[in-house]
Write a protein that holds these residues in place. Structure first.
Motif, mmCIF file in Angstrom:
data_model
loop_
_atom_site.group_PDB
_atom_site.id
_atom_site.type_symbol
_atom_site.label_atom_id
_atom_site.label_comp_id
_atom_site.label_asym_id
_atom_site.label_seq_id
_atom_site.Cartn_x
_atom_site.Cartn_y
_atom_site.Cartn_z
ATOM 1 N N GLY A 254 40.340 43.280 39.575
ATOM 2 C CA GLY A 254 40.493 44.535 40.301
ATOM 3 C C GLY A 254 39.820 44.507 41.648
ATOM 4 O O GLY A 254 40.379 44.965 42.658
ATOM 5 N N ARG A 255 38.600 43.944 41.688
ATOM 6 C CA ARG A 255 37.868 43.885 42.948
ATOM 7 C C ARG A 255 38.539 42.907 43.925
ATOM 8 O O ARG A 255 38.618 43.173 45.134
ATOM 9 C CB ARG A 255 36.421 43.478 42.692
ATOM 10 C CG ARG A 255 35.518 43.651 43.910
ATOM 11 C CD ARG A 255 34.056 43.393 43.568
ATOM 12 N NE ARG A 255 33.220 43.768 44.689
ATOM 13 C CZ ARG A 255 33.023 42.993 45.764
ATOM 14 N NH1 ARG A 255 33.608 41.811 45.837
ATOM 15 N NH2 ARG A 255 32.250 43.409 46.741
ATOM 16 N N TYR B 173 41.653 42.260 44.111
ATOM 17 C CA TYR B 173 42.836 42.955 44.623
ATOM 18 C C TYR B 173 42.444 43.897 45.759
ATOM 19 O O TYR B 173 43.079 43.910 46.827
ATOM 20 C CB TYR B 173 43.497 43.740 43.495
ATOM 21 C CG TYR B 173 44.655 44.602 43.926
ATOM 22 C CD1 TYR B 173 45.954 44.098 43.952
ATOM 23 C CD2 TYR B 173 44.462 45.930 44.308
ATOM 24 C CE1 TYR B 173 47.023 44.892 44.357
ATOM 25 C CE2 TYR B 173 45.517 46.723 44.718
ATOM 26 C CZ TYR B 173 46.799 46.201 44.735
ATOM 27 O OH TYR B 173 47.847 47.002 45.139
ATOM 28 N N ASN B 174 41.410 44.687 45.550
ATOM 29 C CA ASN B 174 40.984 45.665 46.566
ATOM 30 C C ASN B 174 40.560 44.978 47.859
ATOM 31 O O ASN B 174 40.878 45.449 48.955
ATOM 32 C CB ASN B 174 39.844 46.521 46.022
ATOM 33 C CG ASN B 174 40.260 47.354 44.829
ATOM 34 O OD1 ASN B 174 41.439 47.678 44.646
ATOM 35 N ND2 ASN B 174 39.297 47.704 43.980
ATOM 36 N N LYS C 192 43.838 43.372 49.642
ATOM 37 C CA LYS C 192 44.771 44.347 50.208
ATOM 38 C C LYS C 192 44.172 45.064 51.411
ATOM 39 O O LYS C 192 44.867 45.339 52.398
ATOM 40 C CB LYS C 192 45.193 45.356 49.145
ATOM 41 C CG LYS C 192 46.003 44.758 48.006
ATOM 42 C CD LYS C 192 47.225 43.998 48.513
ATOM 43 C CE LYS C 192 48.052 43.433 47.377
ATOM 44 N NZ LYS C 192 49.187 42.606 47.850
ATOM 45 N N GLU D 226 45.307 52.658 50.904
ATOM 46 C CA GLU D 226 45.590 53.458 49.705
ATOM 47 C C GLU D 226 47.052 53.891 49.689
ATOM 48 O O GLU D 226 47.700 53.898 48.640
ATOM 49 C CB GLU D 226 44.664 54.666 49.660
ATOM 50 C CG GLU D 226 44.708 55.414 48.344
ATOM 51 C CD GLU D 226 43.514 56.328 48.149
ATOM 52 O OE1 GLU D 226 43.203 56.654 46.998
ATOM 53 O OE2 GLU D 226 42.875 56.710 49.143
ATOM 54 N N PHE E 145 44.516 51.436 45.143
ATOM 55 C CA PHE E 145 43.329 50.671 44.750
ATOM 56 C C PHE E 145 43.252 50.552 43.233
ATOM 57 O O PHE E 145 43.788 51.393 42.502
ATOM 58 C CB PHE E 145 42.054 51.338 45.286
ATOM 59 C CG PHE E 145 41.913 51.251 46.782
ATOM 60 C CD1 PHE E 145 41.645 50.043 47.394
ATOM 61 C CD2 PHE E 145 42.049 52.385 47.581
ATOM 62 C CE1 PHE E 145 41.513 49.948 48.773
ATOM 63 C CE2 PHE E 145 41.919 52.309 48.952
ATOM 64 C CZ PHE E 145 41.651 51.091 49.553
ATOM 65 N N ARG E 146 42.543 49.525 42.766
ATOM 66 C CA ARG E 146 42.400 49.277 41.341
ATOM 67 C C ARG E 146 40.957 49.468 40.896
ATOM 68 O O ARG E 146 40.043 49.614 41.712
ATOM 69 C CB ARG E 146 42.883 47.865 41.011
ATOM 70 C CG ARG E 146 44.380 47.674 41.243
ATOM 71 C CD ARG E 146 44.840 46.290 40.872
ATOM 72 N NE ARG E 146 46.271 46.131 41.101
ATOM 73 C CZ ARG E 146 46.936 45.000 40.932
ATOM 74 N NH1 ARG E 146 46.301 43.911 40.517
ATOM 75 N NH2 ARG E 146 48.245 44.948 41.172
ATOM 76 N N GLU E 147 40.762 49.457 39.584
ATOM 77 C CA GLU E 147 39.432 49.639 39.010
ATOM 78 C C GLU E 147 38.515 48.481 39.379
ATOM 79 O O GLU E 147 38.890 47.318 39.267
ATOM 80 C CB GLU E 147 39.521 49.756 37.487
ATOM 81 C CG GLU E 147 40.203 51.017 36.998
ATOM 82 C CD GLU E 147 40.154 51.155 35.489
ATOM 83 O OE1 GLU E 147 39.366 50.412 34.855
ATOM 84 O OE2 GLU E 147 40.894 51.979 34.944
ATOM 85 N N ILE F 26 37.008 53.286 41.121
ATOM 86 C CA ILE F 26 38.256 52.846 41.746
ATOM 87 C C ILE F 26 37.966 52.430 43.184
ATOM 88 O O ILE F 26 37.323 53.157 43.930
ATOM 89 C CB ILE F 26 39.321 53.963 41.746
ATOM 90 C CG1 ILE F 26 39.581 54.471 40.334
ATOM 91 C CG2 ILE F 26 40.610 53.474 42.394
ATOM 92 C CD1 ILE F 26 40.178 53.462 39.398
#
Length: 513
Positions: A268-269, A271-272, A275, A301, A306-308, A321
């Motif tokens: 998740g991190r 990915y954030n 992006k 956003e 965004f992901r967890e 998030i």
């Protein structure tokens, strides 16, 4: 009354009546005055209707004359001639004005008409020709579609391996030069307009009009049987972006670069981070522009969501998030520092982060904390990012004196001991205490930027003085008394989410970054 006086009066009246009758007869004539001509055509003695019909016939004859337009086609097509009737090119004449003025000879009081006829004896009228610009351009476009088939292509700047800057040249496209088209068409008629106003039929000078260069035969045909012709003026339409305009921006080389690692982060991190970095990538800043990280977060956003991933809330790492977005702002911040740019707004995280030295991080909390910097150079800045292989790199391209470099140093002024906190846990044996979370120290740090010229320090600037909170050692206790746990205060500041966009309120700390 004496006889001679009476005779004189009678004679006078007779003469007056004769003059009046003569004037009336002269003014009431239905033909044009003698000696009048129109561009070589003798019109004196013509009746009103015959003159108007003859004028219309002659204008129609002119409008039907062939005009040959020649243009060089694109991509080596060579010169091609195409024929069109003069009347199809938006032909204008002063024929209507001439006819309207001639009508004055046949309308109104006879004494005014007589005077006008006397003045018009032997008058030379001139038929003038011109073009209506819009119709002329429209007709030319219709017959030369090849000149509008292609569109200009902007030049491109590409960063290739080794951070080399490569330019792809712009591509122009042919177009009819409408600004010169009217002059070219007028030149085909025999000259150039003076652009000055003139009365109808008075000769050269009417705005955009020319005196007709060839005499007319009595039957209305032109003396010359050769077609008119002119070269079509063609111009190369340039795109808005050219190699010259790109080079003028001053994007010459990498002027600063910084890399941080997120290889151990969870999916998740990662990915954030990737992006958000993608949204920053290829941002171009003009001199004086201010970079606003809040806009980057909003755009990310909207585009990706965004992901967890863990965020900072109330001085603790908790599930949330958007965790990881501050690694992008921090990496960018370090590149900006090393490019010598002006910091407009920045604040450190409330807790130390693992991916940047103390004093060299930049946090973000939507609506509370932002990161901004200004392009304080006189050239453009291009921001490039990459987030492959668990490494985030930010490079700034621009112009900087080859001898100038910047060095960043942070100094820890104070280490803050972690406090101890207890929470009551009745399930433990009475009187016992259990460690739940080991504390971490806090810090007070000052950061300086040193400007060097050919390796020698020429300037020193204090960038910031930052405080990082100490994280308490947390114990569960069943020793009686009151718990010192203060995590449940409801102040607004304790619900500011750092390094993310959302977090619920948790009673227990989450795993660290």
């Amino acid at each position: 009354m004496k006889p001679w006086v009476l005779r004189t009066m009678v004679v006078g009246v007779g003469i007056g009546l004769a003059l009046t009758a003569g004037t009336a007869l002269y003014g009431l004539q239905r033909t044009l005055p003698s000696g009048m001509t129109l561009s070589g055509w003798s019109v004196g003695g013509l009746e009103r209707g015959a003159f108007r019909a003859g004028l219309e016939e002659r204008v129609a004859s002119i409008a039907g004359k062939d005009v040959s337009m020649t243009a060089k086609l694109p991509q080596g097509g060579g010169a091609v001639a195409r024929s069109v009737k003069l009347g199809e090119l938006g032909l204008r004449t002063n024929a209507a004005a001439i006819a309207a003025e001639a009508e004055l000879l046949f309308e109104g009081p006879f004494w005014e008409r007589a005077m006008l006829r006397w003045q018009w004896r032997g008058r030379e009228l001139t038929l003038e020709l011109g073009f209506e610009e819009g119709a002329l351009a429209s007709a030319a476009k219709k017959r030369w579609p090849e000149l509008y088939a292609a569109q200009p292509v902007d030049a491109k700047r590409t960063i290739v391996a080794g951070d080399r800057i490569v330019y792809t040249p712009e591509v122009s496209a042919p177009r009819i030069d409408e600004a010169k088209l009217l002059a070219a068409a007028l030149a085909a008629l025999g000259g150039e307009s003076t652009g000055e106003a003139a009365s109808p039929g008075s000769g050269p000078g009417s705005s955009g009009m020319l005196p007709f260069p060839e005499a007319l035969k009595p039957d209305g045909r032109l003396l010359s049987a050769e077609p008119l012709g002119f070269p079509m003026p063609v111009v190369q339409l340039q795109p808005k972006v050219t190699v010259a305009s790109l080079k003028a921006q001053g994007i010459e080389r990498v002027i600063a670069s910084y890399t941080t690692s997120f290889a151990t982060s969870k999916a998740g991190r990662k990915y954030n981070v990737s992006k958000t970095a993608a949204v920053v990538h290829d941002r171009l800043m003009a001199p004086g522009d201010v970079f606003d990280y809040a806009k980057i977060i909003k755009e990310t956003e909207e585009k990706f969501g965004f992901r967890e991933a863990p965020v900072i809330l109330n001085g603790k790492m908790v599930p949330g998030i958007g965790g990881g977005i501050c690694q992008v702002s921090t990496t960018l911040y370090n590149a900006v520092l090393r490019a010598g740019l002006e910091i407009v707004e920045r604040r450190n995280h409330s807790l130390p982060v693992s991916y940047a030295p103390l004093g060299q991080d930049a946090t973000f909390a939507s609506g509370y904390i932002n990161f901004k910097f200004r392009n304080s150079t006189d050239k453009y800045i291009l921001i490039r990012t990459s987030s492959e292989g668990g490494r985030l790199t930010v490079k700034l391209f621009g112009s900087l004196d080859a001898g100038v470099t910047y060095e960043i140093k942070s100094v820890t002024l104070q280490e803050i001991d972690p406090p101890t906190k207890y929470v009551k846990n009745a399930s433990l044996p009475k009187g016992s205490v259990k460690l739940l979370q080991r504390g971490k120290p806090g810090y007070v740090v000052e950061t300086y930027r040193y400007k060097k010229m050919n390796g020698k320090i020429v300037d020193k600037e204090r960038i910031s003085k930052d405080t990082y909170k100490a994280q308490p050692s947390l114990y569960a206790s069943n020793a009686g008394g009151t718990s010192s746990d203060d995590r449940k205060h409801d102040s607004k500041s304790e619900h500011i989410v750092e390094d993310g966009v959302f977090a619920p309120v948790f009673d227990e700390p989450a795993e660290g970054m």
